[in-house]
Design a protein around this motif. Structure first.
Motif, PDB file in Angstrom:
ATOM      1  N   PRO A  37      -4.480   1.144   2.524  1.00 45.53           N
ATOM      2  CA  PRO A  37      -3.119   1.063   3.087  1.00 45.53           C
ATOM      3  C   PRO A  37      -2.019   1.579   2.181  1.00 45.53           C
ATOM      4  O   PRO A  37      -0.917   1.883   2.655  1.00 45.53           O
ATOM      5  N   ILE A  38      -2.288   1.720   0.890  1.00 45.10           N
ATOM      6  CA  ILE A  38      -1.254   2.185  -0.027  1.00 45.10           C
ATOM      7  C   ILE A  38      -0.919   3.658   0.209  1.00 45.10           C
ATOM      8  O   ILE A  38       0.181   4.109  -0.113  1.00 45.10           O
ATOM      9  N   TYR A  39      -1.838   4.436   0.778  1.00 44.50           N
ATOM     10  CA  TYR A  39      -1.500   5.827   1.120  1.00 44.50           C
ATOM     11  C   TYR A  39      -0.281   5.856   2.047  1.00 44.50           C
ATOM     12  O   TYR A  39       0.727   6.510   1.765  1.00 44.50           O
ATOM     13  N   GLU A  40      -0.424   5.169   3.165  1.00 41.55           N
ATOM     14  CA  GLU A  40       0.636   5.141   4.175  1.00 41.55           C
ATOM     15  C   GLU A  40       1.921   4.567   3.594  1.00 41.55           C
ATOM     16  O   GLU A  40       3.019   5.097   3.801  1.00 41.55           O
ATOM     17  N   SER A  41       1.792   3.480   2.842  1.00 40.53           N
ATOM     18  CA  SER A  41       2.948   2.817   2.253  1.00 40.53           C
ATOM     19  C   SER A  41       3.732   3.762   1.346  1.00 40.53           C
ATOM     20  O   SER A  41       4.961   3.875   1.456  1.00 40.53           O
ATOM     21  N   GLN A  42       3.047   4.457   0.456  1.00 40.71           N
ATOM     22  CA  GLN A  42       3.741   5.284  -0.527  1.00 40.71           C
ATOM     23  C   GLN A  42       4.298   6.572   0.080  1.00 40.71           C
ATOM     24  O   GLN A  42       5.364   7.036  -0.325  1.00 40.71           O
ATOM     25  N   ILE A  43       3.596   7.170   1.033  1.00 38.02           N
ATOM     26  CA  ILE A  43       4.144   8.354   1.707  1.00 38.02           C
ATOM     27  C   ILE A  43       5.498   8.019   2.316  1.00 38.02           C
ATOM     28  O   ILE A  43       6.495   8.732   2.119  1.00 38.02           O
ATOM     29  N   GLU A  44       5.552   6.927   3.054  1.00 35.55           N
ATOM     30  CA  GLU A  44       6.780   6.569   3.763  1.00 35.55           C
ATOM     31  C   GLU A  44       7.856   6.054   2.810  1.00 35.55           C
ATOM     32  O   GLU A  44       9.035   6.369   2.967  1.00 35.55           O
ATOM     33  N   TYR A  45       7.460   5.281   1.815  1.00 31.07           N
ATOM     34  CA  TYR A  45       8.431   4.764   0.854  1.00 31.07           C
ATOM     35  C   TYR A  45       9.149   5.894   0.124  1.00 31.07           C
ATOM     36  O   TYR A  45      10.360   5.828  -0.141  1.00 31.07           O
ATOM     37  N   LEU A  46       8.406   6.958  -0.186  1.00 32.74           N
ATOM     38  CA  LEU A  46       8.981   8.080  -0.930  1.00 32.74           C
ATOM     39  C   LEU A  46       9.663   9.101  -0.023  1.00 32.74           C
ATOM     40  O   LEU A  46      10.095  10.160  -0.491  1.00 32.74           O
ATOM     41  N   GLY A  47       9.779   8.792   1.266  1.00 34.43           N
ATOM     42  CA  GLY A  47      10.544   9.642   2.170  1.00 34.43           C
ATOM     43  C   GLY A  47       9.746  10.709   2.881  1.00 34.43           C
ATOM     44  O   GLY A  47      10.320  11.582   3.542  1.00 34.43           O
ATOM     45  N   GLY A  48       8.420  10.655   2.777  1.00 32.16           N
ATOM     46  CA  GLY A  48       7.590  11.601   3.494  1.00 32.16           C
ATOM     47  C   GLY A  48       7.277  11.133   4.902  1.00 32.16           C
ATOM     48  O   GLY A  48       7.644  10.023   5.306  1.00 32.16           O
ATOM     49  N   VAL A  49       6.597  11.982   5.640  1.00 33.36           N
ATOM     50  CA  VAL A  49       6.170  11.662   7.001  1.00 33.36           C
ATOM     51  C   VAL A  49       4.656  11.509   6.975  1.00 33.36           C
ATOM     52  O   VAL A  49       3.930  12.457   6.679  1.00 33.36           O
ATOM     53  N   ALA A  50       4.186  10.306   7.258  1.00 30.03           N
ATOM     54  CA  ALA A  50       2.756  10.005   7.191  1.00 30.03           C
ATOM     55  C   ALA A  50       2.078  10.389   8.504  1.00 30.03           C
ATOM     56  O   ALA A  50       2.455   9.892   9.569  1.00 30.03           O
ATOM     57  N   ARG A  51       1.110  11.285   8.433  1.00 32.25           N
ATOM     58  CA  ARG A  51       0.360  11.731   9.611  1.00 32.25           C
ATOM     59  C   ARG A  51      -1.101  11.269   9.463  1.00 32.25           C
ATOM     60  O   ARG A  51      -1.828  11.754   8.615  1.00 32.25           O
ATOM     61  N   ALA A  52      -1.491  10.326  10.294  1.00 31.65           N
ATOM     62  CA  ALA A  52      -2.820   9.724  10.179  1.00 31.65           C
ATOM     63  C   ALA A  52      -3.870  10.565  10.882  1.00 31.65           C
ATOM     64  O   ALA A  52      -3.658  11.034  11.998  1.00 31.65           O
ATOM     65  N   TYR A  53      -5.017  10.741  10.210  1.00 30.15           N
ATOM     66  CA  TYR A  53      -6.165  11.333  10.889  1.00 30.15           C
ATOM     67  C   TYR A  53      -7.274  10.292  10.983  1.00 30.15           C
ATOM     68  O   TYR A  53      -7.377   9.390  10.171  1.00 30.15           O
ATOM     69  N   ARG A  54      -8.089  10.418  12.023  1.00 28.41           N
ATOM     70  CA  ARG A  54      -9.047   9.365  12.339  1.00 28.41           C
ATOM     71  C   ARG A  54     -10.479   9.778  12.032  1.00 28.41           C
ATOM     72  O   ARG A  54     -10.780  10.923  11.731  1.00 28.41           O
ATOM     73  N   TYR A  55     -11.350   8.779  12.147  1.00 30.99           N
ATOM     74  CA  TYR A  55     -12.792   8.963  12.024  1.00 30.99           C
ATOM     75  C   TYR A  55     -13.444   8.651  13.366  1.00 30.99           C
ATOM     76  O   TYR A  55     -12.950   7.820  14.135  1.00 30.99           O
ATOM     77  N   LEU A  56     -14.568   9.304  13.611  1.00 31.81           N
ATOM     78  CA  LEU A  56     -15.324   9.080  14.828  1.00 31.81           C
ATOM     79  C   LEU A  56     -16.658   8.428  14.483  1.00 31.81           C
ATOM     80  O   LEU A  56     -17.307   8.815  13.507  1.00 31.81           O
ATOM     81  N   PRO A  57     -17.081   7.424  15.268  1.00 26.09           N
ATOM     82  CA  PRO A  57     -18.374   6.784  14.979  1.00 26.09           C
ATOM     83  C   PRO A  57     -19.533   7.724  15.263  1.00 26.09           C
ATOM     84  O   PRO A  57     -19.516   8.485  16.226  1.00 26.09           O
TER      85      PRO A  57
END
Length: 398
Positions: free
Chosen positions: A125-145
């Motif tokens: 979760p720290i990826y998302e937290s730090q991207i947004e905290y530092l003013g970036g735009v967090a774009r999530a990519y997913r995994y498939l089972p």
């Protein structure tokens, strides 16, 4: 007095909230089976502790160079090269007080406000937290089972890249889902990074926490060394989670930036702890092999028990110390309103404590399955069988 507005963008590791709930339930006299936190209950190998104590006795308790002491940086470069087939030197190594600072400093070095960064979700979760905290735009990519576990949705990754995309965070041997890339998947990510001129943060915290086969780094693929930053931590391999020792292995220009940030933020990583790092890298590796044997036994016990539970299914991973079973049918079976309610009910009914998918990033559109994460790094085989046996009995009786 008002606080800074950017604090509203700062996330956290909500796994620690699960720890608090488990501790509160345990304080009432209940037995707890702690599968929630990826800490290690095994002792740091003795020769590492002895090296630290010797360094303190020798007076290594003052300031030291911001990028780290030369001996550790050289040892780190040698170790990285030996296992990854790369050609780094000490100039590529910036020692850090743990692995987490590498995430923040990487983003500070390569991302401006408004830039987009791709990151895995579910993921640390720290990826998302730090991207947004530092003013970036967090774009999530997913995994498939898949039958072997999980695979990156490469088509989605391609669709997310825009002219504003600056970097991709790539966690091969992944927390929380224990996914490992095939070579084809690794090369596909490398190709996208080169086609779109992206920086890559390769989080390799679990590179050597594996039970068979050989790990591979995206940095060793042609064209990737000069655009990749490796996140290295001593926490997992050497059972040094509380020592706070890690490194960023990066192109020299980025390593120099990291060193400047070190001077601004911490002055330096704790001097005497760095001598423990040298002992870890260059000393007896048998204790590491012994720890892996213990973790392998825990993995096998946990997978065997989990796959006996009605409505629960998990593949057996070859790396990390996490399991990410699908519990969709079990959630319905016990009448839980959602997967977090399922976790709370499980804690109170059985003492088994675990994180859910929701602790590892915001759910993406279209997610219709429920998952939980079991960490087996902090619980022995006997208690794994006992706790998961209680979980099985509870779900069966629903």
């Amino acid at each position: 007095m008002a606080l800074a507005r950017r604090l509203s963008r700062l996330g956290t590791e909500t796994a620690f909230a699960v720890s608090a709930a488990a501790a509160a339930w345990g304080a009432k006299g209940n037995t707890i089976y702690p599968f929630h936190l990826g800490d290690i209950d095994l002792a740091t190998p003795a020769h590492i502790t002895e090296a630290m104590n010797a360094a303190i006795a020798d007076g290594r308790t003052g300031y030291c160079p911001g990028p780290g002491i030369p001996q550790l940086r050289e040892a780190m470069a040698d170790d990285i090269n030996r296992l990854r087939g790369t050609a780094y030197t000490a100039d590529n190594v910036a020692i850090q007080p743990g692995g987490k600072p590498v995430i923040t400093k990487f983003l500070q070095a390569v991302m401006d406000e408004g830039d987009e960064v791709l990151y895995p979700n579910p993921g640390f979760p720290i990826y998302e937290s730090q991207i947004e905290y530092l003013g970036g735009v967090a774009r999530a990519y997913r995994y498939l089972p898949t039958e072997r576990g999980f695979a990156i949705d490469l088509e989605q990754v391609r669709s997310l890249i825009t002219p504003r995309t600056r970097a991709i965070i790539y966690n091969d041997l992944q927390n929380p889902i224990s996914a490992e890339s095939t070579q084809e998947e690794r090369e596909a990510i490398a190709q996208l990074a080169q086609e779109h001129d992206l920086w890559v943060l390769s989080d390799e915290a679990y590179f050597e926490t594996r039970y068979s086969g050989q790990s591979h780094s995206i940095s060793s693929i042609d064209g990737m060394k000069d655009r990749t930053v490796i996140l290295y931590t001593f926490s997992k391999k050497f059972a040094m989670t509380g020592w706070r020792l890690g490194a960023g292995i990066a192109p020299v220009e980025v390593a120099k930036v990291f060193s400047t940030m070190n001077t601004n933020n911490e002055s330096c990583t704790t001097h005497f702890v760095q001598y423990a790092g040298i002992a870890a890298l260059t000393g007896d590796q048998q204790p590491v092999a012994d720890m892996l044997d213990v973790l392998r036994g825990r993995r096998d016990a946990a997978c065997a028990m989990i796959n006996q539970i009605p409505g629960v299914d998990v593949a057996t991973p070859e790396s990390t110390f996490y399991l990410f079973p699908d519990v969709t049918e079990a959630v319905r079976r016990v009448g839980a309103t959602d997967v977090d309610d399922f976790a709370t009910q499980a804690l109170h009914a059985t003492g088994v404590s675990f994180c859910t998918r929701n602790h590892f990033g915001r759910r993406q559109p279209g997610e219709d399955r429920d998952y939980i994460r079991f960490a087996y790094s902090g619980i022995d085989e006997h208690r794994i069988r006992e706790g998961l046996g209680k979980l099985k009995d509870w779900i069966e009786s629903a």
